[in-house]
Design a protein around this motif. Structure first.
Motif, short mmCIF file in Angstrom:
data_model
loop_
_atom_site.label_atom_id
_atom_site.label_comp_id
_atom_site.label_asym_id
_atom_site.label_seq_id
_atom_site.Cartn_x
_atom_site.Cartn_y
_atom_site.Cartn_z
N VAL A 276 0.88 -1.35 -0.38
CA VAL A 276 -0.09 -0.11 0.05
C VAL A 276 0.63 1.12 0.19
O VAL A 276 0.27 2.43 0.06
N ARG A 277 2.17 1.32 0.33
CA ARG A 277 3.20 2.65 -0.17
C ARG A 277 2.57 3.63 -1.26
O ARG A 277 2.27 2.32 -2.34
N GLY A 278 2.65 4.13 -0.59
CA GLY A 278 2.68 5.11 -2.64
C GLY A 278 1.25 4.72 -3.00
O GLY A 278 0.89 5.69 -3.81
N THR A 279 0.08 4.56 -2.29
CA THR A 279 -1.62 5.08 -2.31
C THR A 279 -2.30 4.88 -1.42
O THR A 279 -2.03 5.87 -0.58
N LEU A 280 -3.78 5.51 -1.57
CA LEU A 280 -4.82 5.89 -0.58
C LEU A 280 -4.15 5.88 0.63
O LEU A 280 -5.24 6.43 1.41
N GLN A 281 -4.19 3.74 0.99
CA GLN A 281 -4.25 3.42 2.10
C GLN A 281 -3.17 4.21 2.30
O GLN A 281 -2.51 3.58 4.24
N GLU A 282 -2.00 4.59 3.02
CA GLU A 282 -0.38 4.77 2.93
C GLU A 282 -0.73 5.44 4.27
O GLU A 282 0.17 4.80 5.14
N LEU A 283 -1.44 6.68 4.06
CA LEU A 283 -2.11 7.07 5.59
C LEU A 283 -1.94 6.66 6.73
O LEU A 283 -2.46 6.30 7.73
N ILE A 284 -3.21 5.51 6.33
CA ILE A 284 -3.52 4.27 7.57
C ILE A 284 -2.81 3.44 7.99
O ILE A 284 -2.85 2.95 9.37
N ALA A 285 -2.42 2.64 6.94
CA ALA A 285 -0.82 1.78 7.32
C ALA A 285 -0.46 2.18 7.90
O ALA A 285 0.45 2.04 9.34
N ASN A 286 0.24 3.70 7.92
CA ASN A 286 0.83 4.41 8.74
C ASN A 286 0.99 4.14 9.68
O ASN A 286 1.16 4.47 11.31
N GLU A 287 -0.21 5.09 10.15
CA GLU A 287 -1.03 5.14 11.34
C GLU A 287 -1.02 4.08 12.34
O GLU A 287 -0.92 3.89 13.85
N VAL A 288 -1.94 2.43 11.81
CA VAL A 288 -1.62 1.82 12.65
C VAL A 288 -0.42 0.54 13.05
O VAL A 288 0.06 0.32 14.41
N VAL A 292 0.48 -0.23 16.47
CA VAL A 292 1.60 -0.98 16.86
C VAL A 292 2.89 -1.63 17.58
O VAL A 292 3.12 -2.06 18.91
N LYS A 293 3.37 -0.21 17.65
CA LYS A 293 5.50 0.30 17.85
C LYS A 293 5.02 0.55 18.90
O LYS A 293 5.74 -0.01 20.19
N LYS A 294 4.06 1.37 19.52
CA LYS A 294 4.04 2.33 20.74
C LYS A 294 3.21 0.90 21.99
O LYS A 294 4.08 1.16 22.57
N LYS A 295 2.25 0.43 21.33
CA LYS A 295 1.43 -0.51 22.47
C LYS A 295 2.59 -1.73 21.88
O LYS A 295 2.69 -1.94 23.43
N LEU A 296 3.18 -2.61 21.49
CA LEU A 296 3.38 -3.63 21.63
C LEU A 296 5.00 -3.75 21.03
O LEU A 296 5.89 -4.27 21.71
N GLY A 297 5.67 -3.11 20.96
CA GLY A 297 6.97 -2.59 20.04
C GLY A 297 7.49 -3.29 19.36
O GLY A 297 8.45 -3.75 19.01
N LEU A 298 6.64 -3.35 18.11
CA LEU A 298 7.15 -4.05 17.29
C LEU A 298 7.39 -3.01 15.81
O LEU A 298 6.20 -2.22 15.65
N GLN A 299 7.94 -3.21 15.05
CA GLN A 299 8.19 -2.68 14.06
C GLN A 299 8.25 -3.91 12.71
O GLN A 299 9.03 -4.77 12.38
N PHE A 302 3.11 -3.88 6.81
CA PHE A 302 0.83 -3.74 7.26
C PHE A 302 1.04 -4.83 7.24
O PHE A 302 -0.39 -5.20 7.47
N GLU A 303 0.95 -5.43 6.40
CA GLU A 303 0.37 -6.86 6.15
C GLU A 303 0.58 -8.21 7.32
O GLU A 303 -0.02 -8.44 7.43
N ASP A 304 1.85 -8.08 7.52
CA ASP A 304 2.45 -8.58 9.25
C ASP A 304 0.65 -8.59 10.10
O ASP A 304 0.84 -9.29 10.73
N TYR A 305 1.01 -7.33 9.73
CA TYR A 305 -0.70 -7.02 11.13
C TYR A 305 -1.58 -7.40 10.91
O TYR A 305 -2.07 -8.10 12.32
#
Length: 321
Positions: A276-288, A292-299, A302-305
């Motif tokens: 989804v990089r470079g698409t309409l969905q990049e904004l929500i992907a980055n937000e999600v 995940v990084k903040k709550k779970l400490g994971l980097q 998007f598909e891995d989520y």
């Protein structure tokens, strides 16, 4: 329950003044795009979903199941149950007012492996309907219990018009469906769903946060406020199934009570992930991913989520898990 009765129930949900938005006539030579040939649907039900992008099945989920889900949710809100992999989300305006427990938690996600909530995504009758729409190989991709507390007065309980496909990095869209079950009577008063019938035949729109103050992740689309909409009134146990491109939202909970629903998005295991990089969905992907990084400490990607929480619930694993 005969087919005429089921169709009448569906039409009653629209209200007599909304019947002009329902067209059950298929032109000669046209093909079914959104449902499967191997189906439990009657002709009328299949036509309804194809034309409108959703269908409501009355009393699909038993009261006993819903009561168990409600009790488990309240126990989670009160810290009396193990979260496991469940993620809690809070209403931002109620949090600023000091609300706690059930009055604060507006959504829990990732329910697929919870021993209580899994009874929903494994419900045989529910999966029979899902199979009629996306086929026999079914993966539960994203599960939620949505709790809409009485609004704080700031209208943060509104979910603006949106398309669920915006949140998903997998395709094709026609092999994805949402199941959304009312856990009590749901009307305009407590913030029912509303939708634009037939909008599933369009394309994915640009989503952004609206001008109003809404909860985290509640992105929406613009330019559709004047389109005819249908209020989807439902009773406890009624379940709506809808296409991920259907434009829909939900209103303010103006009542003094909660409005709860349990839901899951299912996808055919033949689906594939997209970048989804470079698409309409990049904004929500980055937000999600930031969450995940903040709550779970994971980097992660998007598909891995989604892979982390995906669960095969019927048929064979193919490409999605």
């Amino acid at each position: 329950m005969n087919s005429n009765f089921r169709l009448n129930v569906l039409l009653n949900h629209l209200g007599k003044n909304k019947l002009n938005h329902v067209n059950l006539q298929r032109t000669a030579g046209s093909n079914y795009e959104y449902t499967q040939e191997d189906t439990i649907f009657t002709y009328e039900m299949r036509e309804f979903y194809e034309t409108n992008g959703y269908i409501i099945i009355p009393k699909l989920i038993e009261d006993s199941y819903i009561d168990t889900f409600r009790e488990h949710f309240i126990n989670i809100c009160e810290g009396k149950a193990d979260l496991g992999g469940i993620v809690l989300l809070k209403d931002k305006s109620l949090m600023s007012m000091g609300a706690k427990g059930e009055h604060l938690i507006n959504k829990i996600q990732q329910l697929s492996y919870d021993p209580i909530f899994e009874k929903y995504i494994l419900h045989a009758k529910l999966l029979d309907v899902v199979q009629s729409i996306i086929g026999p190989n079914i993966v539960a991709m994203h599960s939620m219990l949505i709790n809409k507390p009485p609004d704080s007065g700031k209208q943060t309980s509104i979910h603006p018009l949106h398309q669920d496909l915006y949140y998903f990095p997998f395709r094709p869209a026609n092999r994805i469906v949402a199941a959304w079950t009312a856990m009590e009577t749901i009307t305009e008063d407590n913030g029912c769903l509303y939708a634009i019938p037939g909008s599933h035949k369009g394309i994915l729109q640009v989503h952004r946060y609206p001008d109003m103050d809404v909860n985290h992740g509640f992105h929406g689309i613009r330019g559709y406020d004047d389109y005819p909409k249908v209020n989807l009134r439902m009773e406890k146990g009624d379940t709506i199934f809808f296409h991920p491109l259907l434009i829909h939202g939900s209103g303010v909970n103006k009542s003094k009570n909660f409005r709860k629903a349990i839901s899951c998005h299912f996808a055919a295991s033949e689906c594939h992930y997209i970048d989804v990089r470079g698409t309409l969905q990049e904004l929500i992907a980055n937000e999600v991913l930031n969450l995940v990084k903040k709550k779970l400490g994971l980097q992660i990607q998007f598909e891995d989520y989604y892979k982390m929480n995906a669960r095969l619930v019927r048929g064979r694993e193919i490409t999605l898990i």
